[in-house]
Design an enzyme around this catalytic site. Sequence first.
Site, PDB file in Angstrom:
ATOM      1  N   ARG A  77      38.319  67.909  31.102  1.00 35.20           N
ATOM      2  CA  ARG A  77      38.035  66.815  32.027  1.00 35.20           C
ATOM      3  C   ARG A  77      36.852  66.006  31.518  1.00 35.20           C
ATOM      4  O   ARG A  77      35.918  66.543  30.922  1.00 35.20           O
ATOM      5  CB  ARG A  77      37.716  67.349  33.438  1.00 35.20           C
ATOM      6  N   PRO A  83      42.442  63.660  44.976  1.00 39.57           N
ATOM      7  CA  PRO A  83      41.562  63.555  46.141  1.00 39.57           C
ATOM      8  C   PRO A  83      40.581  64.724  46.209  1.00 39.57           C
ATOM      9  O   PRO A  83      40.940  65.869  45.931  1.00 39.57           O
ATOM     10  CB  PRO A  83      42.540  63.585  47.325  1.00 39.57           C
ATOM     11  N   GLU A  84      39.338  64.429  46.581  1.00 39.18           N
ATOM     12  CA  GLU A  84      38.337  65.480  46.704  1.00 39.18           C
ATOM     13  C   GLU A  84      38.321  65.999  48.141  1.00 39.18           C
ATOM     14  O   GLU A  84      39.024  65.498  49.016  1.00 39.18           O
ATOM     15  CB  GLU A  84      36.985  64.957  46.238  1.00 39.18           C
ATOM     16  N   LYS A 124      40.598  71.560  48.709  1.00 35.22           N
ATOM     17  CA  LYS A 124      41.631  70.546  48.509  1.00 35.22           C
ATOM     18  C   LYS A 124      42.972  70.955  49.112  1.00 35.22           C
ATOM     19  O   LYS A 124      44.003  70.370  48.781  1.00 35.22           O
ATOM     20  CB  LYS A 124      41.784  70.259  47.017  1.00 35.22           C
TER      21      LYS A 124
END
Length: 268
Positions: A258, A2-3, A52
Amino acid sequence: MPEGHTLHRLARLHQRRFAGAPVSVSSPQGRFADSASALNGRVLRRASAWGKHLFHHYVGGPVVHVHLGLYGTFTEWARPTDGWLPEPAGQVRMRMVGAEFGTDLRGPTVCESIDDGEVADVVARLGPDPLRSDANPSSAWSRITKSRRPIGALLMDQTVIAGVGNVYRNELLFRHRIDPQRPGRGIGEPEFDAAWNDLVSLMKVGLRRGKIIVVRPEHDHGLPSYLPDRPRTYVYRRAGEPCRVCGGVIRTALLEGRNVFWCPVCQT
């Protein structure tokens, strides 16, 4: 993962549903049992987020610190009027129950009870959060402009800017025509200022709407953003597909572990 806008939405929801009253706290899974026992029955003073990280601040000092990581989720539910609570399903690390609502936390990377000093230590390691009114973008700029690391990696570094994840990273760079491989020190200050202001606006939309919306109306065929088939991204997870702006082919590569996505025509 989740951002940042997701954690701010959770903080607002938990503030609205639980703050100002005693909360029953338990750990059906058992891994948070000692801390839950110490928190049980205390009044939740407020809920807040930084990047976060989610914080539940209780009257009397304890703070629950949660980082959802890749797999963590909160499941929200309304408390049944007959008084019976639903049986915990799966590995519930922490259960909170208020007068009208409950929430179950599963699979977080971090769920711990800490004090205000430890909260300050967590926050001190983080960069400015675009969704916080006290955000200082100059601290992010000072790190970016001195760095040889690719800007695409710097945006994901939570010590530079807190709350940005892979979707916002890729989409922000596309919207500002910046190659993710460009070194941070190759970013001009006007470019940074424009990107920061855009990031603040985009994340505020995500906070309000509960989903990431980044495609400009002129590239969206005039469709309202709530349509289910609305194109939600320019480049994220669109490798091999045509660019919505120039028609070129979207590319992907690994950048510091990533996946990064970009248009080699639009982004230089």
